[in-house]
Motif scaffolding. Structure first.
Motif, PDB file in Angstrom:
ATOM      1  N   GLY A   7      53.930  29.085  39.785  1.00  0.00           N
ATOM      2  CA  GLY A   7      54.296  30.450  40.095  1.00  0.00           C
ATOM      3  C   GLY A   7      53.179  31.380  40.512  1.00  0.00           C
ATOM      4  O   GLY A   7      53.392  32.595  40.608  1.00  0.00           O
ATOM      5  N   TYR A   8      52.002  30.860  40.807  1.00  0.00           N
ATOM      6  CA  TYR A   8      50.855  31.690  41.151  1.00  0.00           C
ATOM      7  C   TYR A   8      50.666  31.817  42.657  1.00  0.00           C
ATOM      8  O   TYR A   8      50.885  30.866  43.413  1.00  0.00           O
ATOM      9  N   HIS A   9      50.221  33.002  43.083  1.00  0.00           N
ATOM     10  CA  HIS A   9      49.570  33.128  44.372  1.00  0.00           C
ATOM     11  C   HIS A   9      48.170  32.512  44.221  1.00  0.00           C
ATOM     12  O   HIS A   9      47.520  32.684  43.177  1.00  0.00           O
ATOM     13  N   THR A  10      47.688  31.824  45.246  1.00  0.00           N
ATOM     14  CA  THR A  10      46.389  31.155  45.135  1.00  0.00           C
ATOM     15  C   THR A  10      45.509  31.512  46.324  1.00  0.00           C
ATOM     16  O   THR A  10      45.890  31.315  47.478  1.00  0.00           O
ATOM     17  N   GLY A  11      44.339  32.033  46.055  1.00  0.00           N
ATOM     18  CA  GLY A  11      43.424  32.413  47.116  1.00  0.00           C
ATOM     19  C   GLY A  11      42.014  31.953  46.832  1.00  0.00           C
ATOM     20  O   GLY A  11      41.585  31.882  45.669  1.00  0.00           O
ATOM     21  N   MET A  12      41.284  31.633  47.888  1.00  0.00           N
ATOM     22  CA  MET A  12      39.879  31.290  47.786  1.00  0.00           C
ATOM     23  C   MET A  12      39.082  32.136  48.761  1.00  0.00           C
ATOM     24  O   MET A  12      39.440  32.251  49.933  1.00  0.00           O
ATOM     25  N   VAL A  13      37.993  32.712  48.271  1.00  0.00           N
ATOM     26  CA  VAL A  13      37.086  33.482  49.100  1.00  0.00           C
ATOM     27  C   VAL A  13      35.667  33.043  48.772  1.00  0.00           C
ATOM     28  O   VAL A  13      35.237  33.148  47.614  1.00  0.00           O
ATOM     29  N   GLY A  14      34.924  32.550  49.773  1.00  0.00           N
ATOM     30  CA  GLY A  14      33.536  32.170  49.536  1.00  0.00           C
ATOM     31  C   GLY A  14      33.158  30.842  50.156  1.00  0.00           C
ATOM     32  O   GLY A  14      33.678  30.435  51.195  1.00  0.00           O
ATOM     33  N   LYS A  15      32.246  30.158  49.492  1.00  0.00           N
ATOM     34  CA  LYS A  15      31.663  28.914  49.992  1.00  0.00           C
ATOM     35  C   LYS A  15      32.467  27.699  49.524  1.00  0.00           C
ATOM     36  O   LYS A  15      32.651  27.496  48.333  1.00  0.00           O
ATOM     37  N   TRP A  16      32.895  26.860  50.447  1.00  0.00           N
ATOM     38  CA  TRP A  16      33.712  25.678  50.158  1.00  0.00           C
ATOM     39  C   TRP A  16      32.832  24.476  49.813  1.00  0.00           C
ATOM     40  O   TRP A  16      32.802  24.003  48.695  1.00  0.00           O
ATOM     41  N   HIS A  17      32.151  23.913  50.772  1.00  0.00           N
ATOM     42  CA  HIS A  17      31.196  22.805  50.641  1.00  0.00           C
ATOM     43  C   HIS A  17      31.802  21.522  50.071  1.00  0.00           C
ATOM     44  O   HIS A  17      31.178  20.809  49.291  1.00  0.00           O
ATOM     45  N   LEU A  18      33.030  21.235  50.519  1.00  0.00           N
ATOM     46  CA  LEU A  18      33.669  19.981  50.142  1.00  0.00           C
ATOM     47  C   LEU A  18      34.156  19.208  51.370  1.00  0.00           C
ATOM     48  O   LEU A  18      34.876  18.228  51.234  1.00  0.00           O
ATOM     49  N   GLY A  19      33.730  19.657  52.539  1.00  0.00           N
ATOM     50  CA  GLY A  19      34.118  18.989  53.769  1.00  0.00           C
ATOM     51  C   GLY A  19      35.283  19.669  54.471  1.00  0.00           C
ATOM     52  O   GLY A  19      36.231  20.128  53.833  1.00  0.00           O
TER      53      GLY A  19
ATOM     54  N   PHE B 217      32.423  38.688  50.941  1.00  0.00           N
ATOM     55  CA  PHE B 217      33.269  37.911  50.042  1.00  0.00           C
ATOM     56  C   PHE B 217      33.937  38.817  49.004  1.00  0.00           C
ATOM     57  O   PHE B 217      35.118  38.665  48.698  1.00  0.00           O
ATOM     58  N   THR B 218      33.183  39.753  48.454  1.00  0.00           N
ATOM     59  CA  THR B 218      33.763  40.650  47.454  1.00  0.00           C
ATOM     60  C   THR B 218      34.793  41.576  48.085  1.00  0.00           C
ATOM     61  O   THR B 218      35.865  41.810  47.509  1.00  0.00           O
ATOM     62  N   ASP B 219      34.492  42.102  49.270  1.00  0.00           N
ATOM     63  CA  ASP B 219      35.457  42.947  49.971  1.00  0.00           C
ATOM     64  C   ASP B 219      36.771  42.205  50.192  1.00  0.00           C
ATOM     65  O   ASP B 219      37.863  42.747  49.943  1.00  0.00           O
ATOM     66  N   LYS B 220      36.682  40.974  50.694  1.00  0.00           N
ATOM     67  CA  LYS B 220      37.880  40.204  50.997  1.00  0.00           C
ATOM     68  C   LYS B 220      38.625  39.805  49.716  1.00  0.00           C
ATOM     69  O   LYS B 220      39.866  39.755  49.695  1.00  0.00           O
ATOM     70  N   ALA B 221      37.881  39.489  48.669  1.00  0.00           N
ATOM     71  CA  ALA B 221      38.526  39.142  47.400  1.00  0.00           C
ATOM     72  C   ALA B 221      39.333  40.319  46.871  1.00  0.00           C
ATOM     73  O   ALA B 221      40.483  40.162  46.428  1.00  0.00           O
ATOM     74  N   ILE B 222      38.742  41.505  46.914  1.00  0.00           N
ATOM     75  CA  ILE B 222      39.441  42.697  46.439  1.00  0.00           C
ATOM     76  C   ILE B 222      40.640  43.004  47.338  1.00  0.00           C
ATOM     77  O   ILE B 222      41.728  43.352  46.854  1.00  0.00           O
ATOM     78  N   GLU B 223      40.462  42.868  48.633  1.00  0.00           N
ATOM     79  CA  GLU B 223      41.568  43.100  49.571  1.00  0.00           C
ATOM     80  C   GLU B 223      42.730  42.157  49.280  1.00  0.00           C
ATOM     81  O   GLU B 223      43.902  42.571  49.272  1.00  0.00           O
ATOM     82  N   TRP B 224      42.425  40.883  49.047  1.00  0.00           N
ATOM     83  CA  TRP B 224      43.487  39.908  48.772  1.00  0.00           C
ATOM     84  C   TRP B 224      44.176  40.211  47.440  1.00  0.00           C
ATOM     85  O   TRP B 224      45.412  40.203  47.353  1.00  0.00           O
ATOM     86  N   MET B 225      43.392  40.489  46.400  1.00  0.00           N
ATOM     87  CA  MET B 225      43.986  40.810  45.101  1.00  0.00           C
ATOM     88  C   MET B 225      44.828  42.076  45.171  1.00  0.00           C
ATOM     89  O   MET B 225      45.894  42.167  44.544  1.00  0.00           O
ATOM     90  N   ASP B 226      44.357  43.067  45.939  1.00  0.00           N
ATOM     91  CA  ASP B 226      45.094  44.313  46.074  1.00  0.00           C
ATOM     92  C   ASP B 226      46.470  44.061  46.676  1.00  0.00           C
ATOM     93  O   ASP B 226      47.473  44.675  46.271  1.00  0.00           O
ATOM     94  N   GLY B 227      46.534  43.114  47.610  1.00  0.00           N
ATOM     95  CA  GLY B 227      47.813  42.772  48.209  1.00  0.00           C
ATOM     96  C   GLY B 227      48.763  42.058  47.267  1.00  0.00           C
ATOM     97  O   GLY B 227      49.966  41.986  47.528  1.00  0.00           O
ATOM     98  N   LYS B 228      48.234  41.520  46.177  1.00  0.00           N
ATOM     99  CA  LYS B 228      49.056  40.805  45.193  1.00  0.00           C
ATOM    100  C   LYS B 228      49.247  41.607  43.909  1.00  0.00           C
ATOM    101  O   LYS B 228      49.956  41.160  43.004  1.00  0.00           O
TER     102      LYS B 228
ATOM    103  N   TYR C 210      45.534  31.126  50.688  1.00  0.00           N
ATOM    104  CA  TYR C 210      44.670  31.984  51.499  1.00  0.00           C
ATOM    105  C   TYR C 210      43.241  31.495  51.399  1.00  0.00           C
ATOM    106  O   TYR C 210      42.792  31.039  50.330  1.00  0.00           O
ATOM    107  N   PHE C 211      42.518  31.578  52.535  1.00  0.00           N
ATOM    108  CA  PHE C 211      41.096  31.224  52.547  1.00  0.00           C
ATOM    109  C   PHE C 211      40.336  32.176  53.454  1.00  0.00           C
ATOM    110  O   PHE C 211      40.742  32.451  54.584  1.00  0.00           O
ATOM    111  N   TYR C 212      39.217  32.657  52.937  1.00  0.00           N
ATOM    112  CA  TYR C 212      38.236  33.387  53.740  1.00  0.00           C
ATOM    113  C   TYR C 212      36.869  32.927  53.259  1.00  0.00           C
ATOM    114  O   TYR C 212      36.585  32.971  52.049  1.00  0.00           O
TER     115      TYR C 212
END
Length: 536
Positions: free
Chosen positions: A121-133, A239-250, A160-162
């Protein structure tokens, strides 16, 4: 019911504390820094030469896990372990890290924190460095950036990913949102000298071709792809701007009972050390200290947003690092008397505690009983999978979170005193990848080549100065048997044995290939080929 085979042994089968049961599912934020040592949080290091007030607040208002460990001592494998709850050396990646472009280390169908929580039941978002290919369209010499990126966070449970694909030194640097780059990385650059630190910068001017980027004044050759609007010191702010923007939308849905999960892996304080001008001159540990101070500032921004949005009380924040401090740590001791290791032995890549014992802070006002305390027993970042599963009432299948042991009771019951199942840690060195196992206060480093076994009592010898292997042969034998069983059974926890992704490998020097195969039995490797690299 809780997940019996995932919780700390002495309380198997018990329910969570009443306050946690009554609370709605928490929002969950995992903030993951890069190369931050145990001593780089002022609450953990009274001799730190800079202050981290927001991290200190997490410690004061939560639980400090003083023996929290990353799954490996370098970047890519630790991120795999954090997101899957499975030790990374079980895969075909036995050493080193990925570049930006490669088949994703997380295979299709494997449970991740994101897929687990999305299914619950969660919205799931990632913002930042991936480094897994990731799988970029075309090749470096023939790109088509109008085509989508594949085999990336959106294929591993995230809605979501940024962010960026890997560490900045691996290139393909652009601000990616979803499967596309805001500005495609059609230019080229190279590492440029950093006037404020002993590393490098990634900043304009950029060149039209890879050949033009090979300026002899640059640090290395072979220019890599970069977007015209990419600048290294903008990562933390963006990254912080986008994280806050995404959380604000949820936030509206979160306040009505549909929670979110945010994975926020920052690029700091990994090279390049590039604090913004407004942080320069702060602290007493040079540019590195300024960079950690900037990181702390952005954590404060996240916390302020939660408070202003009415989400603070029921948001669980986990703050940790992917490994210990980079090899510049001795320079900071010499020049500034700041020890990024926090008195531990060695740093990044090492099998000793400084390589993988990292800051590990958890804050959750609605769920933690008696905040402001320490937990002085071992936990691992692989344990997030089982912990989150228990908190949301989910059940893990046998082929998910094989090395994940829930620490939910540590949060919700201040009287709890259980011990984790044995924890395995791992070195990632050019001259060999050693294994270690910790059980209670005892830590055994397995022999490798001409290096003998080493046994330490961490309760008495935190800095690992006194090897007592000769005095305790029974402990050495018992712990060797336990790590062998965990490796060959494909899991730490109780459950059906699982196959490692390869057969025997040379780092298991304390047993022979024949002994390994006999122990593994019918648990044949799921695959034997390493993740594919993209052709140049």
């Amino acid at each position: 019911m809780t997940i019996i085979n995932k919780i700390f042994l002495p309380v198997a089968g018990l329910l969570l504390g009443t306050s946690a049961i009554q609370a709605a599912k928490p929002n969950i934020i995992v903030i993951y820094t890069d190369d931050q040592g145990y001593g780089d949080v002022s609450a953990l290091n009274p001799d730190a030469k800079f202050q981290t007030p927001n991290l200190d607040r997490l410690a004061k208002e939560g639980v400090v896990f003083t023996r929290g460990h990353s799954p490996d001592s370098v970047c890519t494998p630790s991120r795999y372990g954090l997101l899957t709850g499975r030790y990374p050396w079980r895969t075909s990646l036995k050493s080193g890290v990925f570049g930006a472009e490669r088949e994703c280390m997380i295979e299709d169908g494997r449970e991740t924190l994101a897929s687990l929580l999305r299914a619950n039941g969660y919205h799931t978002g990632m913002v930042g460095k991936w480094h897994l290919g990731m799988d970029f369209p075309g090749t470096p010499k023939n790109r088509d950036w109008s085509m989508p990126i594949k085999d990336m966070p959106l294929d591993k449970g995230f809605d979501y990913f940024y962010g960026i694909p890997a560490s900045l030194n691996f290139g393909v640097l652009a601000w990616f949102e979803g499967r596309y780059a805001e500005t495609p990385p059609t230019l080229f650059t190279n590492k440029k000298k950093n006037p404020r630190a002993s590393d490098y910068r990634i900043m304009p001017p950029y060149e039209e071709s890879a050949e033009e980027s090979n300026d002899p004044t640059r640090i290395v050759k072979n220019g890599f792809e970069v977007a015209s609007d990419f600048v290294d010191n903008q990562c933390l702010t963006r990254f912080t701007d986008k994280a806050i923007e995404w959380m604000d939308g949820k936030s509206a849905e979160a306040n009505e009972g549909k929670p979110f999960f945010l994975y926020l892996p920052y690029t700091s304080p990994h090279y390049p050390v590039c604090p913004l001008p407004e942080f320069q001159g702060k602290g007493e540990a040079g540019a590195y200290g300024e960079f950690v101070i900037e990181t702390d500032y952005h954590v404060g921004r996240i916390m302020k947003f939660l408070e202003e949005s009415g989400l603070d009380e029921n948001t669980l924040i986990v703050y940790s690092s992917d490994n210990g401090p980079e090899k510049s740590w001795p320079e900071r001791i010499k020049e500034f008397d700041h020890d990024s290791r926090g008195g531990l032995k060695e740093g990044k890549r090492s099998v000793y505690e400084g390589g993988h014992r990292v800051p590990f802070l958890v804050r959750w006002p609605a769920g933690i009983e008696k905040a402001g305390r320490n937990w002085d027993k071992a936990v691992g970042q692989t344990d997030l999978m089982a912990t989150f599963a228990e908190l949301v009432g989910a059940e893990l299948t046998d082929d998910a979170g094989e090395d994940s042991v829930s620490f939910a009771k540590v949060l919700t019951d201040s009287s709890y005193s259980g011990e984790r199942l044995p924890l395995i840690t791992h070195a990632n060195m050019d001259d060999g990848n050693r294994f270690a196992i910790t059980e209670g206060d005892w830590k055994l480093i397995l022999p490798q080549g001409k290096r003998p076994a080493e046994l330490y009592h961490l309760g008495k010898d935190r800095a690992e100065t006194n090897n007592v292997a000769v005095e305790h042969p029974e402990m050495l034998q018992s712990m060797t048997e336990k790590i062998t069983d965990i490796i060959t059974n494909g899991r730490t926890t109780v459950g059906k044995g699982q196959a490692n992704d390869t057969g025997y490998w040379k780092d298991l020097g304390w047993i022979t290939e024949g002994e390994y195969e006999a122990k593994v039995g019918d648990l044949l490797p799921a695959k034997v080929n390493p993740p594919k690299r993209k052709k140049k």
